[in-house]
Design an enzyme around this catalytic site. Sequence first.
Site, PDB file in Angstrom:
ATOM      1  CG  HIS A  89      14.488  12.285 -22.845  1.00 14.99           C
ATOM      2  ND1 HIS A  89      14.463  10.642 -22.889  1.00 14.99           N
ATOM      3  CD2 HIS A  89      15.674  12.644 -22.582  1.00 14.99           C
ATOM      4  CE1 HIS A  89      15.754  10.500 -22.753  1.00 14.99           C
ATOM      5  NE2 HIS A  89      16.432  11.488 -22.381  1.00 14.99           N
ATOM      6  CG  ASP A 138      -0.223   0.206   2.394  1.00 13.25           C
ATOM      7  OD1 ASP A 138       1.072  -0.025   2.615  1.00 13.25           O
ATOM      8  OD2 ASP A 138      -0.872  -0.017   3.484  1.00 13.25           O
ATOM      9  CG  HIS A 183      19.595   4.887 -20.519  1.00 17.76           C
ATOM     10  ND1 HIS A 183      18.359   4.595 -21.359  1.00 17.76           N
ATOM     11  CD2 HIS A 183      20.242   5.878 -20.801  1.00 17.76           C
ATOM     12  CE1 HIS A 183      18.139   5.904 -21.992  1.00 17.76           C
ATOM     13  NE2 HIS A 183      19.290   6.604 -21.773  1.00 17.76           N
ATOM     14  CG  ASP A 217      19.805  15.039 -19.111  1.00 19.94           C
ATOM     15  OD1 ASP A 217      20.536  14.217 -18.438  1.00 19.94           O
ATOM     16  OD2 ASP A 217      19.209  14.851 -20.406  1.00 19.94           O
ATOM     17  CG  HIS A 258      23.872   8.867 -27.500  1.00 21.80           C
ATOM     18  ND1 HIS A 258      24.224  10.342 -27.498  1.00 21.80           N
ATOM     19  CD2 HIS A 258      24.972   8.166 -26.704  1.00 21.80           C
ATOM     20  CE1 HIS A 258      25.397  10.400 -26.798  1.00 21.80           C
ATOM     21  NE2 HIS A 258      25.861   9.252 -26.279  1.00 21.80           N
ATOM     22  CD  GLU A 267      22.928  15.038 -20.867  1.00 22.64           C
ATOM     23  OE1 GLU A 267      23.375  14.395 -20.079  1.00 22.64           O
ATOM     24  OE2 GLU A 267      21.685  15.163 -21.447  1.00 22.64           O
ATOM     25  CE1 TYR A 306      28.985   6.920 -23.401  1.00 19.33           C
ATOM     26  CE2 TYR A 306      28.378   6.718 -25.814  1.00 19.33           C
ATOM     27  CZ  TYR A 306      28.120   7.522 -24.278  1.00 19.33           C
ATOM     28  OH  TYR A 306      27.573   8.693 -24.267  1.00 19.33           O
ATOM     29  NE  ARG A 353      25.329  10.771 -21.501  1.00 15.03           N
ATOM     30  CZ  ARG A 353      25.448   9.292 -21.238  1.00 15.03           C
ATOM     31  NH1 ARG A 353      26.081   8.406 -21.697  1.00 15.03           N
ATOM     32  NH2 ARG A 353      25.060   8.996 -19.978  1.00 15.03           N
ATOM     33  CG  HIS A 368      17.195  15.194 -24.813  1.00 21.51           C
ATOM     34  ND1 HIS A 368      16.706  15.523 -23.578  1.00 21.51           N
ATOM     35  CD2 HIS A 368      18.170  14.124 -24.423  1.00 21.51           C
ATOM     36  CE1 HIS A 368      17.368  15.323 -22.623  1.00 21.51           C
ATOM     37  NE2 HIS A 368      18.338  14.600 -23.132  1.00 21.51           N
ATOM     38  CG  ASP A 404      23.089  11.348 -17.872  1.00 24.32           C
ATOM     39  OD1 ASP A 404      22.516  12.276 -17.453  1.00 24.32           O
ATOM     40  OD2 ASP A 404      22.939  10.756 -18.890  1.00 24.32           O
ATOM     41  CD  GLU A 438      22.461  13.706 -24.005  1.00 25.73           C
ATOM     42  OE1 GLU A 438      22.711  12.646 -23.381  1.00 25.73           O
ATOM     43  OE2 GLU A 438      21.105  14.114 -23.950  1.00 25.73           O
TER      44      GLU A 438
HETATM   45  N1  GLY Z   1      19.602  11.373 -18.738  1.00 26.67           N
HETATM   46  C1  GLY Z   1      19.266  10.994 -20.050  1.00 26.67           C
HETATM   47  C2  GLY Z   1      19.850  11.658 -21.085  1.00 26.67           C
HETATM   48  O1  GLY Z   1      20.930  12.076 -21.142  1.00 26.67           O
HETATM   49  O2  GLY Z   1      19.225  11.702 -22.288  1.00 26.67           O
HETATM   50 MN    MN Z   2      21.549  12.787 -19.266  1.00 36.90          MN
HETATM   51 MN    MN Z   3      20.251  14.082 -21.873  1.00 34.91          MN
END
Ligand code: GLY
Ligand code: MN
Ligand code: MN
Length: 436
Positions: free
Chosen positions: A359, A37, A241, A269, A348, A406, A386, A404, A352, A258, A382
């Site tokens: 996102h 619950d 991820h 982000d 990638h 970002e 890798y 990365r 975004h 991240d 970003e």
């Molecule tokens: N943290 C998710 C992205 O960088 O898109």
């Molecule tokens: Mn990110």
């Molecule tokens: Mn991002």
Amino acid sequence: MINMTEYEKRRQELMQKIGPHSIAILPSAKEVLRNGDAFFPFRQQSDFYYLTGFAEPDAVVVLIPNRKEGEYILFNRVRDKEREIWDGPRAGQEGANKEFLAHESFPISELENKLPELLVGKESIHYPLGLNRNFDDLLMASLNKVRAKLRSGLQSPLALIDITPSLHEMRLFKSPSEIATLQKAIDITRLGHIRAMEVCEPGMNEYQVEAELLHEFLRHGAKYCAYNPIVGAGRNSCILHYINNNQVISDGDLVLIDAGAEYQHYAADITRTFPANGRFSGEQRAIYDLVLASQLAAIEKAKPGALWTDMQTVILKVITQGLVDLNILKGDVDNLIEQRAYFPFYMHNSGHWLGLDVHDVGRYRVDDKWRTLQPGIVLTVEPGIYISQDIPKVDKRWHNIGVRIEDNVVITDKGCDVLSKNIPKTASEIEAIMAN
Ligand code: GLY
Ligand code: MN
Ligand code: MN
């Protein structure tokens, strides 16, 4: 930081868009059970929040242009002394009117009865089609009630229109107060990333570094993360991820974080990558500087009139050229880009949109063409490289280097402003922080 008159302006703008013979209807988010619950922390649905600033569950906003009793109707929970002893205060109908500027408000239990009469005579219903199955059913049932009375001369709506494209186009362009709120989310996030760099050392577990981030977020009023934080060391830095965050960090690892705070519903982000022991190895530094060069080249492209894809195009050029220079890829750069030879290392996009959702909403293609950037759009930049140990034919000195970088950027009249510019980014800035 965003005052109630700004929400009122948004509702007016949306009503302008849907036109005078229409009705707009949006449901709030619902509380969701996590287990037994116990509930997940409640988070308002972003479209609903954008139009109301109202953060309670079990609510529905109805907008009816030119309605004489009032254009903005809020259905929400009633005050309930006993429930409020357990769960805290509710706005109730009085609060809906006074604090949230509703023109009329009704208990949510009256929605089913009232909705049919609100639909009568409207030409179109604008609502988030398919977002919430129960709500779809309720709306169809209300529509059928109106249709059943057609013989008495009532007019029933003719069209059901998805409200999200027009609403999301509005959300894509951020107001000054939205940018200020995003800046606050980013500034809190900065403190978390710096603390993580300062505290990290080989032998710690990834979750211990995560705890340092969360400590800064929470104590500065960002109770939640905008998404599940990623703290990946060594080979985990190559998992895009990765959220388990439960492995021991070794000497010689890179640590990729991240993580972004959510502040007053707005998301930061941010990704930073640093050496666990405070000094980049030669190979780590080479890859780091390459990712940084590609990111700076992409930020250079972020200005009004640029195509959304310009950033990815330049990132692919810089990264592919760099991988050739380092002898990791072999061949002609243009051919390698054409063959997507970079893909095992960089799989990638450049980023975004960013806003109430990490996102964030808004189309990337308009009229079958890539969107051009315009002032007020906020986005992430970003790029990453890798080098998983599973990629064939790569010398093992490069293995498990995942980087990365970002940042969060707002497009301005002249170019762009990097909202996260105060978060240490060059290899030497990072090494200096870690040396203290
Ligand atoms: N943290 C998710 C992205 O960088 O898109
Ligand atoms: Mn990110
Ligand atoms: Mn991002």
